[in-house]
Design a protein around this motif. Structure first.
Motif, PDB file in Angstrom:
ATOM      1  N   VAL A  99      -2.243   4.398  -2.468  1.00  0.00           N
ATOM      2  CA  VAL A  99      -3.892   4.975  -2.621  1.00  0.00           C
ATOM      3  C   VAL A  99      -3.694   6.406  -2.928  1.00  0.00           C
ATOM      4  O   VAL A  99      -4.366   6.758  -4.013  1.00  0.00           O
ATOM      5  N   ALA A 100      -3.165   7.216  -2.270  1.00  0.00           N
ATOM      6  CA  ALA A 100      -3.131   8.770  -2.423  1.00  0.00           C
ATOM      7  C   ALA A 100      -2.553   8.998  -4.002  1.00  0.00           C
ATOM      8  O   ALA A 100      -3.000   9.801  -4.681  1.00  0.00           O
TER       9      ALA A 100
ATOM     10  N   ASP B 142       0.719  -1.264  -0.148  1.00  0.00           N
ATOM     11  CA  ASP B 142      -0.085  -0.077   0.019  1.00  0.00           C
ATOM     12  C   ASP B 142       1.034   1.296  -0.090  1.00  0.00           C
ATOM     13  O   ASP B 142       0.229   2.271   0.235  1.00  0.00           O
ATOM     14  N   GLN B 143       2.075   1.200  -0.239  1.00  0.00           N
ATOM     15  CA  GLN B 143       2.990   2.292  -0.290  1.00  0.00           C
ATOM     16  C   GLN B 143       4.407   1.753  -0.884  1.00  0.00           C
ATOM     17  O   GLN B 143       4.627   0.818  -1.222  1.00  0.00           O
ATOM     18  N   PHE B 144       5.106   3.040  -0.955  1.00  0.00           N
ATOM     19  CA  PHE B 144       6.451   2.943  -1.784  1.00  0.00           C
ATOM     20  C   PHE B 144       7.239   3.863  -1.246  1.00  0.00           C
ATOM     21  O   PHE B 144       7.074   4.871  -0.651  1.00  0.00           O
TER      22      PHE B 144
ATOM     23  N   SER C 208       4.553  -2.717  -6.324  1.00  0.00           N
ATOM     24  CA  SER C 208       3.407  -3.769  -6.339  1.00  0.00           C
ATOM     25  C   SER C 208       2.014  -2.993  -5.796  1.00  0.00           C
ATOM     26  O   SER C 208       1.037  -3.091  -6.123  1.00  0.00           O
ATOM     27  N   TRP C 209       2.181  -1.723  -5.208  1.00  0.00           N
ATOM     28  CA  TRP C 209       1.345  -0.785  -4.860  1.00  0.00           C
ATOM     29  C   TRP C 209       0.359  -0.436  -5.955  1.00  0.00           C
ATOM     30  O   TRP C 209      -0.726   0.083  -5.923  1.00  0.00           O
ATOM     31  N   LEU C 210       1.028  -0.391  -7.283  1.00  0.00           N
ATOM     32  CA  LEU C 210       0.359   0.214  -8.523  1.00  0.00           C
ATOM     33  C   LEU C 210      -0.678  -0.948  -9.375  1.00  0.00           C
ATOM     34  O   LEU C 210      -1.264  -0.395  -9.990  1.00  0.00           O
ATOM     35  N   PHE C 211      -0.465  -2.134  -9.042  1.00  0.00           N
ATOM     36  CA  PHE C 211      -0.959  -3.016  -9.697  1.00  0.00           C
ATOM     37  C   PHE C 211      -1.731  -4.145  -8.858  1.00  0.00           C
ATOM     38  O   PHE C 211      -1.199  -4.817  -7.699  1.00  0.00           O
TER      39      PHE C 211
END
Length: 152
Positions: free
Chosen positions: A106-107, A44-46, A80-83
């Motif tokens: 998410v933001a 959920d973050q990077f 992985s937060w993008l897909f």
């Protein structure tokens, strides 16, 4: 193991897009040896490395995790937060004390949806990083395991 990356944020995103992304950043630091994320857990973050070294690793059934790559300043940690399904495909660990800029996935996805030009730039950046990481992983796994496969 790693050479300077052509995928660093400063080399890929325009100043305007970097500024928009960095407006969402917060500073997060990790001590040496800290797990940043584990393969198979929610993504959920990077992070973008400010200083230090992060290693990426892949679980290999029946063996210890294989170190795939080392990342340094300006490099993206986590895609992985993008897909969907938003689950880490690799693991990451701080090999040295690491200072980062952290981003809420998410933001950033919401900002990408609201501004298609920004979204395209981020998507192309992450896509290029992903393609590079897959190639690095492939070569690394061949280096580690091909000599023992019994293939001639």
């Amino acid at each position: 193991m790693s050479t300077p990356s052509p995928f660093r944020i400063a080399a890929v995103l325009s100043p305007e897009h970097r500024e928009r992304l960095m407006a969402l950043a917060r500073e997060v630091n990790f001590p040496a040896g800290a797990r940043i994320f584990d393969e198979g857990t929610p993504a959920d973050q990077f992070w973008i490395v400010r200083s230090g070294t992060v290693t990426l690793e892949m679980n290999v059934p029946g063996r210890r995790a294989a170190q795939i790559d080392s990342l340094g300043p300006g490099e993206l940690v986590g895609w992985s937060w993008l897909f969907p399904p938003y689950v880490w495909q690799l693991g990451a660990e701080a090999m040295t004390p690491v200072r980062t800029h952290a981003f809420d996935g998410v933001a950033v996805r919401m900002l990408m949806d609201a501004d298609p030009t920004f979204g395209s730039a981020i998507g192309h950046w992450v896509g290029r990083v992903l393609a590079h990481r897959l190639q690095v992983a492939r070569v690394r796994l061949l280096d580690l395991y091909a000599p023992y496969s019994g293939a001639r």
